[in-house]
Design a protein around this motif. Structure first.
Motif, short mmCIF file in Angstrom:
data_model
loop_
_atom_site.label_atom_id
_atom_site.label_comp_id
_atom_site.label_asym_id
_atom_site.label_seq_id
_atom_site.Cartn_x
_atom_site.Cartn_y
_atom_site.Cartn_z
N ARG A 21 5.54 67.45 52.86
CA ARG A 21 4.66 68.64 52.22
C ARG A 21 4.17 69.21 53.56
NH1 ARG A 21 4.11 65.62 48.22
NH2 ARG A 21 1.92 64.41 48.51
N PHE A 22 3.53 68.90 54.85
CA PHE A 22 3.16 69.91 55.41
C PHE A 22 3.84 70.38 56.61
CE2 PHE A 22 1.32 69.37 59.72
CZ PHE A 22 0.85 69.78 59.66
N HIS A 23 4.75 69.36 57.04
CA HIS A 23 6.13 69.95 58.18
C HIS A 23 6.43 71.24 56.76
CE1 HIS A 23 5.63 66.94 61.13
NE2 HIS A 23 5.42 67.85 61.81
N ALA A 24 6.95 71.29 55.46
CA ALA A 24 6.96 72.39 55.19
C ALA A 24 6.68 73.54 55.08
CB ALA A 24 8.01 71.67 53.80
N ARG A 25 5.25 73.40 54.37
CA ARG A 25 4.47 74.33 54.53
C ARG A 25 4.46 75.04 55.88
NH1 ARG A 25 -1.15 74.94 55.64
NH2 ARG A 25 -1.89 76.61 54.45
N GLN A 26 4.15 73.93 56.57
CA GLN A 26 4.17 74.78 58.30
C GLN A 26 4.66 75.95 58.43
OE1 GLN A 26 3.94 72.00 61.38
NE2 GLN A 26 1.94 72.70 62.49
N MET A 27 6.42 75.17 59.18
CA MET A 27 7.29 75.49 58.95
C MET A 27 7.81 77.29 58.51
SD MET A 27 8.80 74.51 61.76
CE MET A 27 7.53 73.03 62.67
N GLN A 28 6.84 77.27 56.91
CA GLN A 28 7.28 78.01 56.63
C GLN A 28 5.90 79.56 56.62
OE1 GLN A 28 7.96 77.77 52.66
NE2 GLN A 28 9.60 76.62 52.03
N LEU A 29 4.77 78.99 57.05
CA LEU A 29 3.76 80.09 57.55
C LEU A 29 4.44 80.30 59.12
CD1 LEU A 29 0.58 77.59 56.52
CD2 LEU A 29 1.26 79.66 55.76
N LEU A 30 4.57 79.59 59.67
CA LEU A 30 5.44 80.27 60.67
C LEU A 30 6.35 81.59 60.84
CD1 LEU A 30 5.57 79.78 64.22
CD2 LEU A 30 7.35 77.76 64.08
N ASP A 31 7.76 80.93 60.42
CA ASP A 31 8.16 82.33 59.72
C ASP A 31 8.33 83.40 58.63
OD1 ASP A 31 10.38 80.13 61.30
OD2 ASP A 31 10.76 79.21 59.07
N SER A 32 6.50 82.92 58.47
CA SER A 32 6.89 84.11 57.19
C SER A 32 5.81 84.59 58.41
CB SER A 32 5.54 84.32 56.67
OG SER A 32 4.60 83.23 56.73
N GLY A 33 5.24 84.55 59.60
CA GLY A 33 4.19 85.26 61.06
C GLY A 33 2.86 85.11 60.41
N GLU A 34 2.32 84.03 59.68
CA GLU A 34 0.92 83.94 59.44
C GLU A 34 0.15 83.34 60.37
OE1 GLU A 34 0.16 82.73 54.67
OE2 GLU A 34 2.48 83.28 54.96
N ALA A 35 -0.15 84.46 61.58
CA ALA A 35 -0.54 83.02 62.48
C ALA A 35 -1.61 82.30 62.16
CB ALA A 35 -0.76 84.75 63.35
N GLU A 36 -2.68 82.99 61.57
CA GLU A 36 -3.94 82.22 61.45
C GLU A 36 -3.90 81.39 60.59
OE1 GLU A 36 -3.98 85.57 61.45
OE2 GLU A 36 -4.58 85.71 63.70
N ALA A 37 -3.26 81.51 59.47
CA ALA A 37 -3.06 80.20 58.38
C ALA A 37 -1.61 78.81 59.03
CB ALA A 37 -2.41 80.65 57.57
N TRP A 38 -1.31 79.57 60.22
CA TRP A 38 -0.50 78.25 61.21
C TRP A 38 -0.80 77.98 61.97
CZ3 TRP A 38 1.75 78.06 66.00
CH2 TRP A 38 2.27 77.24 65.93
N ALA A 39 -1.54 78.84 62.79
CA ALA A 39 -2.63 78.13 63.91
C ALA A 39 -3.85 76.87 62.52
CB ALA A 39 -3.33 79.00 64.48
N ALA A 40 -3.74 77.53 61.88
CA ALA A 40 -5.53 75.47 61.32
C ALA A 40 -4.46 74.82 60.93
CB ALA A 40 -5.74 77.08 59.77
N THR A 41 -2.93 74.67 60.81
CA THR A 41 -2.58 73.39 60.79
C THR A 41 -2.91 72.78 62.16
OG1 THR A 41 -0.44 74.20 61.28
CG2 THR A 41 -0.78 74.64 59.03
N PHE A 42 -3.26 72.99 63.45
CA PHE A 42 -3.40 72.30 64.33
C PHE A 42 -5.53 72.03 64.31
CE2 PHE A 42 0.14 74.28 64.97
CZ PHE A 42 0.96 73.13 66.14
N THR A 43 -5.37 71.14 64.59
CA THR A 43 -6.88 70.90 64.95
C THR A 43 -7.52 72.17 66.35
OG1 THR A 43 -6.50 69.72 67.04
CG2 THR A 43 -6.94 68.02 65.19
N GLU A 44 -8.57 71.97 65.88
CA GLU A 44 -9.11 72.82 67.03
C GLU A 44 -9.14 72.80 68.00
OE1 GLU A 44 -10.85 76.33 66.90
OE2 GLU A 44 -11.29 75.44 65.09
N ASP A 45 -8.55 72.45 68.59
CA ASP A 45 -8.49 72.05 69.92
C ASP A 45 -7.04 71.44 70.05
OD1 ASP A 45 -8.43 69.19 69.22
OD2 ASP A 45 -9.41 68.80 71.41
#
Length: 151
Positions: A21-45
């Motif tokens: 589920r995590f990866h599915a959401r993350q890949m869809q955020l990336l493909d839709s260009g939701e930059a901040e939401a995609w970046a928020a799926t990473f740790t701060e560093d």
């Protein structure tokens, strides 16, 4: 691979479902260009090491900027890209790792489509993630991507 529970256990099955589920959401955020939401799926560093860059990208601000730039270029070219993450192998949390890191290895196909053209496979990659749980959410601490067509 040292495992703390059997791969056939309900807890392991639940872990695998969460990661999917995590990866599915993350890949869809990336493909839709939701930059901040995609970046928020990473740790701060968080670290992202794609084969297309000479150095890894580290930190949410840099990750978001990369997605904004890449997505804007694709929109200008009239191209849509889809990242298809498949064949995930989820390893149990590493014994002795204080943050409960989970390692995941998967294959990623990147398909590009332009209006009135057939979709085309442009990349076949291997994605190796180290995921950690923060505030009840999975986040990527490290992501290493290798391409099948490059050494």
């Amino acid at each position: 691979m040292s495992q703390t529970v059997s791969p056939a256990s309900a807890s392991y099955a639940a872990l695998c479902a969460e990661v999917r589920r995590f990866h599915a959401r993350q890949m869809q955020l990336l493909d839709s260009g939701e930059a901040e939401a995609w970046a928020a799926t990473f740790t701060e560093d968080g670290l992202f090491a794609p084969p297309s860059l000479p150095e890894p990208v580290r930190g949410r601000a840099a990750l978001a900027e990369g997605v904004r730039t890449a997505h804007a270029a694709l929109v200008a070219e009239g191209e849509v890209r889809r990242h298809l993450l498949t064949t995930e192998v989820v390893e149990e949390p590493v014994a002795g790792d204080a943050d409960g890191a989970v390692r995941v290895r998967s294959y990623v196909q990147v398909v590009a489509t332009r209006k009135d053209e057939e979709p085309r496979l442009i990349l076949m990659c291997v994605c190796e993630d180290v995921l950690v749980s923060e505030d009840g959410e999975w986040r990527v601490r490290e992501r290493y991507v290798t391409r099948d067509d490059r050494p």
